[in-house]
Motif scaffolding. Structure first.
Motif, short mmCIF file in Angstrom:
data_model
loop_
_atom_site.label_atom_id
_atom_site.label_comp_id
_atom_site.label_asym_id
_atom_site.label_seq_id
_atom_site.Cartn_x
_atom_site.Cartn_y
_atom_site.Cartn_z
N LEU A 223 0.81 -1.22 0.00
CA LEU A 223 0.00 0.00 0.00
C LEU A 223 0.85 1.27 0.00
O LEU A 223 0.45 2.29 -0.58
CB LEU A 223 -0.93 0.01 1.21
CG LEU A 223 -2.05 -1.04 1.21
CD1 LEU A 223 -2.80 -1.00 2.53
CD2 LEU A 223 -3.01 -0.82 0.05
N LEU A 224 2.02 1.23 0.65
CA LEU A 224 2.79 2.45 0.85
C LEU A 224 3.94 2.63 -0.14
O LEU A 224 4.44 3.74 -0.31
CB LEU A 224 3.36 2.48 2.27
CG LEU A 224 2.34 2.41 3.41
CD1 LEU A 224 3.05 2.37 4.75
CD2 LEU A 224 1.39 3.59 3.35
N ALA A 225 4.36 1.55 -0.78
CA ALA A 225 5.51 1.64 -1.69
C ALA A 225 5.32 2.66 -2.81
O ALA A 225 6.29 3.34 -3.19
CB ALA A 225 5.83 0.26 -2.25
N PRO A 226 4.12 2.82 -3.39
CA PRO A 226 3.99 3.80 -4.48
C PRO A 226 4.08 5.26 -4.04
O PRO A 226 4.22 6.15 -4.88
CB PRO A 226 2.58 3.51 -5.06
CG PRO A 226 2.22 2.17 -4.56
CD PRO A 226 2.89 2.02 -3.23
N GLU A 227 4.02 5.52 -2.72
CA GLU A 227 3.94 6.90 -2.25
C GLU A 227 5.17 7.74 -2.59
O GLU A 227 5.03 8.85 -3.14
CB GLU A 227 3.67 6.92 -0.75
CG GLU A 227 3.41 8.30 -0.18
CD GLU A 227 2.93 8.24 1.25
OE1 GLU A 227 3.33 9.11 2.04
OE2 GLU A 227 2.14 7.33 1.58
N PRO A 228 6.41 7.28 -2.32
CA PRO A 228 7.56 8.12 -2.66
C PRO A 228 7.67 8.40 -4.15
O PRO A 228 7.96 9.54 -4.55
CB PRO A 228 8.76 7.28 -2.16
CG PRO A 228 8.19 6.38 -1.12
CD PRO A 228 6.81 6.07 -1.59
N PHE A 257 11.00 8.46 3.97
CA PHE A 257 9.96 7.45 3.82
C PHE A 257 10.49 6.25 3.04
O PHE A 257 10.19 5.09 3.37
CB PHE A 257 8.76 8.07 3.09
CG PHE A 257 7.49 7.29 3.23
CD1 PHE A 257 6.68 7.45 4.33
CD2 PHE A 257 7.11 6.39 2.25
CE1 PHE A 257 5.51 6.73 4.46
CE2 PHE A 257 5.95 5.66 2.37
CZ PHE A 257 5.14 5.84 3.47
N SER A 258 11.30 6.51 2.02
CA SER A 258 11.87 5.41 1.23
C SER A 258 12.79 4.55 2.08
O SER A 258 12.83 3.32 1.92
CB SER A 258 12.64 5.98 0.03
OG SER A 258 11.79 6.73 -0.82
N VAL A 259 13.55 5.17 2.99
CA VAL A 259 14.44 4.41 3.88
C VAL A 259 13.62 3.47 4.77
O VAL A 259 13.98 2.30 4.97
CB VAL A 259 15.30 5.36 4.73
CG1 VAL A 259 16.06 4.59 5.80
CG2 VAL A 259 16.27 6.14 3.85
N VAL A 260 12.50 3.96 5.28
CA VAL A 260 11.65 3.12 6.14
C VAL A 260 11.10 1.94 5.34
O VAL A 260 11.05 0.81 5.84
CB VAL A 260 10.50 3.96 6.74
CG1 VAL A 260 9.59 3.07 7.57
CG2 VAL A 260 11.05 5.08 7.59
N LEU A 261 10.71 2.19 4.10
CA LEU A 261 10.19 1.10 3.27
C LEU A 261 11.26 0.04 3.02
O LEU A 261 10.96 -1.16 2.99
CB LEU A 261 9.67 1.66 1.94
CG LEU A 261 8.39 2.50 2.02
CD1 LEU A 261 8.04 3.06 0.65
CD2 LEU A 261 7.23 1.68 2.56
N ARG A 262 12.50 0.48 2.83
CA ARG A 262 13.59 -0.49 2.65
C ARG A 262 13.80 -1.32 3.93
O ARG A 262 14.08 -2.52 3.85
CB ARG A 262 14.87 0.23 2.23
CG ARG A 262 14.86 0.72 0.80
CD ARG A 262 16.25 1.07 0.34
NE ARG A 262 16.78 2.24 1.03
CZ ARG A 262 16.62 3.49 0.61
NH1 ARG A 262 15.93 3.73 -0.51
NH2 ARG A 262 17.13 4.50 1.28
#
Length: 349
Positions: A223-228, A257-262
């Protein structure tokens, strides 16, 4: 700011228009942040000012309104007073939770996902937040209480006064990233405990617990990956009213945000490895149990065969009249059992 705290506390459940909280941000006013209700918000949207006592009005700045979509009057109030883009209402009615941020006329329309306020590390504890950002008005709307918006509301109550609507959006995205960081830490702590128990040999129901955590991370990632990426695309051509410093701050929040997703993706891989190790341990235990059962069956085979043969009620049974017949049969059974045991354990080695 006692008035700010009191009004926010009273309106958090939603007033007659479904407004959970409303804040007027005006850096030139004596009070940079003011909590307002739906009637004051409607007056400000109509005239550009909010009366604060006889003959006094604060200078125009920008407004943040947060609505409860479960309230029947919320959308009607927005249609009557907010003059938002049609795209915002289309996204409300679509009901699609996929994350996206796009331009619509002279505003930004965003659909982002967040965890419930009463988050219990369950995959179902995720809901959608709809956002409309313009130069003078920011509208957020949700159906269930969400943590990121509540964190932003708490910060505003404490005196945090963004200088622009873009900075308010940036603060919301950073609050969302902070919530995700806490989730990652919580999941990491749970995985550490499961790993310690696994190393200690206490399997229990670890596979089920790991499965729940992995499903949570997979759903958040999806759900969140497309956000950045959506925000990066938008910032390549931002609206004219968006100042360059605000654009840079948004880029910075997107990178965080991208770092958190990683980190979430790395946790998924760690959970997968733990699940594979637990599955290997379970298979090893099953194989060990199956081997023991096989050995017992093989060792019992000679005596079962002889018992079946000698138990037949027919004449001519050997050793029936022999005075040492029983011990002879025991010796035969013991010999065959020893041979069977040697054969089974030799194959095992």
């Amino acid at each position: 700011m006692p008035a700010l705290h009191d009004l926010a506390a009273n309106s958090y459940g939603g007033d007659e228009a479904g407004l959970i909280c409303g804040y007027l941000f005006d850096a030139d006013a004596p009070e940079p942040v003011r909590a307002i209700d739906s009637a004051q918000a409607a007056a400000w949207l109509d005239t550009g000012s909010v009366q604060d006592g006889p003959g006094r009005a604060s200078s125009p700045a920008f407004l943040w309104l947060h609505f409860n979509l479960s309230h029947a009057q919320a959308e009607r109030w927005l249609l009557r007073h907010a003059q938002l883009s049609d795209t915002f209402y289309e996204t409300l009615h679509e009901g699609l939770p996929s994350t996206r941020i796009e331009r619509a006329d002279d505003s930004l329309i965003a659909v982002i996902n967040d965890v419930h306020f009463e988050f219990s590390f369950e995959p179902s504890d995720i809901s959608t937040l709809w956002i409309s950002v313009g130069p003078r008005l920011v509208v957020t709307a949700r159906a269930k209480p969400l943590r990121s918006v509540d964190a932003l509301r708490t910060a505003v109550k404490a005196g945090d006064a963004p200088r622009s609507s873009t900075e308010l959006l940036e603060h919301l995205l950073r609050a969302q990233a902070d919530v995700l960081v806490k989730i990652v830490r919580g999941v990491t702590s749970r995985i550490d405990r499961i790993e310690d128990e696994l190393l200690a040999g206490r399997l229990d129901h670890k596979r089920a617990r790991l499965g729940v955590l992995r499903r949570l991370l997979v759903r958040l990632q999806r759900l969140l990956a497309p956000e950045p990426a959506a925000l990066f695309r938008l910032l390549q051509g931002p609206p004219g009213w968006m100042a360059e410093p605000d654009v840079q701050e948004l880029r910075g929040s997107t990178e965080e945000f991208s770092v958190v997703l990683r980190d979430m993706q790395a946790l998924q891989e760690r959970i997968k490895l733990l699940q594979e190790e637990i599955a290997a341990n379970v298979n090893e235990d099953n194989n060990r149990s199956l081997f023991v059962l096989t050995v017992v069956t093989v060792l019992a085979l000679p005596i079962n065969i002889l018992a079946g043969l000698f138990g037949m009620n027919v004449g001519g049974i050997p050793l029936a009249e022999h005075k040492h017949g029983f011990w002879i049969v025991v010796a035969i059974v013991a010999s065959f059992t020893a041979v069977a045991a040697w054969t089974a354990f030799r194959k095992k080695r």
